[in-house]
Every structure is written in C-alpha cells, then in structure tokens.
Design a protein around this motif. Structure first.
Motif, mmCIF file in Angstrom:
data_model
loop_
_atom_site.group_PDB
_atom_site.id
_atom_site.type_symbol
_atom_site.label_atom_id
_atom_site.label_comp_id
_atom_site.label_asym_id
_atom_site.label_seq_id
_atom_site.Cartn_x
_atom_site.Cartn_y
_atom_site.Cartn_z
ATOM 1 N N LYS A 1 1.081 -0.974 0.138
ATOM 2 C CA LYS A 1 0.426 0.118 -0.226
ATOM 3 C C LYS A 1 0.690 1.484 -0.239
ATOM 4 O O LYS A 1 0.268 2.050 -0.838
ATOM 5 N N GLU A 2 2.175 1.216 0.464
ATOM 6 C CA GLU A 2 3.039 2.131 0.781
ATOM 7 C C GLU A 2 3.552 2.323 -0.212
ATOM 8 O O GLU A 2 3.785 3.843 -1.424
ATOM 9 N N VAL A 3 4.211 1.502 -1.202
ATOM 10 C CA VAL A 3 5.119 2.000 -2.591
ATOM 11 C C VAL A 3 3.674 2.190 -3.390
ATOM 12 O O VAL A 3 4.034 3.417 -4.188
ATOM 13 N N LEU A 4 2.299 1.271 -3.713
ATOM 14 C CA LEU A 4 1.148 2.429 -4.575
ATOM 15 C C LEU A 4 0.768 3.324 -4.383
ATOM 16 O O LEU A 4 1.161 4.302 -4.727
ATOM 17 N N ARG A 5 1.017 4.085 -2.667
ATOM 18 C CA ARG A 5 0.274 5.901 -2.269
ATOM 19 C C ARG A 5 1.736 6.684 -3.469
ATOM 20 O O ARG A 5 0.896 7.261 -3.655
ATOM 21 N N MET A 6 2.874 5.684 -2.687
ATOM 22 C CA MET A 6 4.007 6.757 -3.734
ATOM 23 C C MET A 6 4.069 7.328 -5.148
ATOM 24 O O MET A 6 4.344 8.302 -5.422
ATOM 25 N N LEU A 7 3.485 5.239 -6.157
ATOM 26 C CA LEU A 7 3.369 6.148 -6.735
ATOM 27 C C LEU A 7 1.842 6.545 -7.492
ATOM 28 O O LEU A 7 2.015 7.438 -8.089
ATOM 29 N N ALA A 8 0.831 6.857 -6.591
ATOM 30 C CA ALA A 8 -0.346 7.815 -7.142
ATOM 31 C C ALA A 8 0.159 8.772 -7.172
ATOM 32 O O ALA A 8 0.215 9.753 -7.615
ATOM 33 N N ALA A 9 1.307 9.334 -6.093
ATOM 34 C CA ALA A 9 2.094 10.818 -5.570
ATOM 35 C C ALA A 9 3.273 11.329 -6.933
ATOM 36 O O ALA A 9 3.209 11.778 -6.760
ATOM 37 N N GLY A 10 2.716 10.301 -8.107
ATOM 38 C CA GLY A 10 4.246 10.455 -8.513
ATOM 39 C C GLY A 10 5.324 10.654 -8.899
ATOM 40 O O GLY A 10 6.451 10.910 -9.378
ATOM 41 N N LYS A 11 5.488 9.385 -7.493
ATOM 42 C CA LYS A 11 6.690 9.136 -7.017
ATOM 43 C C LYS A 11 7.232 8.145 -8.411
ATOM 44 O O LYS A 11 6.902 7.632 -8.808
ATOM 45 N N THR A 12 8.797 8.446 -8.469
ATOM 46 C CA THR A 12 9.505 6.749 -9.249
ATOM 47 C C THR A 12 9.929 6.044 -8.864
ATOM 48 O O THR A 12 9.861 6.462 -7.624
ATOM 49 N N THR A 13 10.309 4.829 -9.188
ATOM 50 C CA THR A 13 10.448 3.649 -8.509
ATOM 51 C C THR A 13 12.108 4.058 -7.878
ATOM 52 O O THR A 13 11.701 3.839 -6.728
ATOM 53 N N LYS A 14 13.059 5.160 -8.141
ATOM 54 C CA LYS A 14 13.808 5.227 -7.416
ATOM 55 C C LYS A 14 13.614 6.249 -6.353
ATOM 56 O O LYS A 14 13.830 5.913 -5.562
ATOM 57 N N GLU A 15 12.748 7.596 -6.962
ATOM 58 C CA GLU A 15 12.474 7.879 -5.605
ATOM 59 C C GLU A 15 11.570 7.176 -4.398
ATOM 60 O O GLU A 15 11.660 7.112 -3.289
ATOM 61 N N THR A 16 10.919 6.798 -4.742
ATOM 62 C CA THR A 16 10.091 5.699 -3.704
ATOM 63 C C THR A 16 11.149 4.617 -2.979
ATOM 64 O O THR A 16 10.682 4.563 -1.594
#
Length: 199
Positions: free
Chosen positions: A143-158
């Motif tokens: 869920k945390e990873v998906l939330r980061m992606l939804a906020a526009g973060k890249t894989t690296k930033e996540t």
C-alpha cells in the motif's frame, strides 16, 4: 412541497428525471445542473430540500458535491450506474442520505426522496453486499509503495523514501499488479481509488 435539484451530465436523462418527478403531487424540480460545479451553484442559490446527484460528472463529481456541502441542510441522493464499493464508502462518509442505482424504477426514486426527508437512509442492497465482500488484498508495504506511485514518485524516489532498493520496489510493484489483476501502475492506482483502498 419537497424542492429538488437534479445534477446529471446526460441531458436526456436529466430531462426525463425532471419531467417524471414533477408529475408527483408533492415533489417539485426547482433546478437542473449538467455538472458538479453548476450543482453547487444551484444548491447554494435555491436552497433545495434534496439534491439528486450523478457520480461521474465534469468539473466536480456527485461525491465531491456531497462532500463539499455536507451539513449545509440539503439532503443528497446519489443515483449512479456504478455499484462500486469505493464510491459507496465515500458516499457514506460524506453523509449521503441515499445511494441508488440508475436502473431503479422512478416510483422507487420518488419514494426515496420522501423517505430521506423523514430522516431515513436508503442504500441499494447490491452495494452493501459488495462492501462486505471486497477487502484490500495488499500488504501494508505494498500500500505504501502504491501510495508513492500515486503521488507521482518514480521507482528510484520510492525506494529512497522507503529505504529500500529499487529491485525490492520493483518486486513490490510486480506483486501489486498480480494481486489486483491489472497490467500496469496506472490501472492499479485507478482500481485502488475506485474501491476506496487509498486514503
């Protein structure tokens, strides 16, 4: 006389609903809107007793309207084609008085308008079943990873923000796609939002 505003972006349906409800002796349609922004303007100006809202409309959705005007004295009935648990949960949190599907007979809608005026809440039975049937299959970390992606973060930033390696984040993403049975991140985010699984 119960005063009603209807918000529906399909003009044919908007006209038909208005005409049918106006046939009832105790109901009067005082305003019609074709999007959420118009609906807010009409509700604030006309102060209706009840507003019947479609969910998916341009500008603001029916749920946006209900959330924005919650507690302002107008009762809300959501009328939608979408029996989605996420939408239903949002509607309940926004204090929506009734949530009905568009294939309900007009008599049922008219009856619901009268019922919500007496303080009752009416929810389509299909939605209640769906609500208890669907649970979020993702783990806390997914869920945390998906939330980061939804906020526009890249894989690296996540990876950096969650103190993980990019490989680990990729593994989480792969697990998310498998569990949600979708083919990419955008679909995963969309599905999670629809089901009310994202804050």
């Amino acid at each position: 006389m119960i005063r009603i505003v209807i918000a529906e972006d399909q003009r044919l349906l908007l006209g038909a609903l208005g005409a049918l409800l106006d046939l009832e002796d105790d109901l009067e349609v005082v305003g019609k809107a074709s999007n959420g922004v118009e609906a807010i303007g009409l509700i604030e100006r006309l102060k209706p007793d009840v507003c019947i809202l479609d969910i998916e409309m341009p500008g603001k959705t029916g749920l946006d309207v209900a959330e924005e005007l919650q507690g302002k004295g107008c009762k809300f009935i959501i009328l939608t084609t979408f029996a989605r648990a996420g939408y239903f949960e949002r509607a309940v949190k926004a204090g929506v008085n009734a949530y009905m599907l568009k294939d309900s007979p007009i008599e049922e809608l008219a009856s619901s308008v009268r019922s919500v005026m007496t303080g009752k809440r009416i929810y389509a039975s299909e939605l209640i079943v769906d609500l208890y049937k669907e649970e979020n299959p993702l783990t806390y970390r997914e869920k945390e990873v998906l939330r980061m992606l939804a906020a526009g973060k890249t894989t690296k930033e996540t990876a950096e923000e969650l103190f993980l390696t990019t490989g680990t984040v990729r593994n989480y993403i792969s697990g998310i796609l498998d569990k949600l049975e979708v083919s990419n991140r955008i679909e995963a985010i969309t599905l999670s939002k629809e089901k009310g699984w994202m804050d």
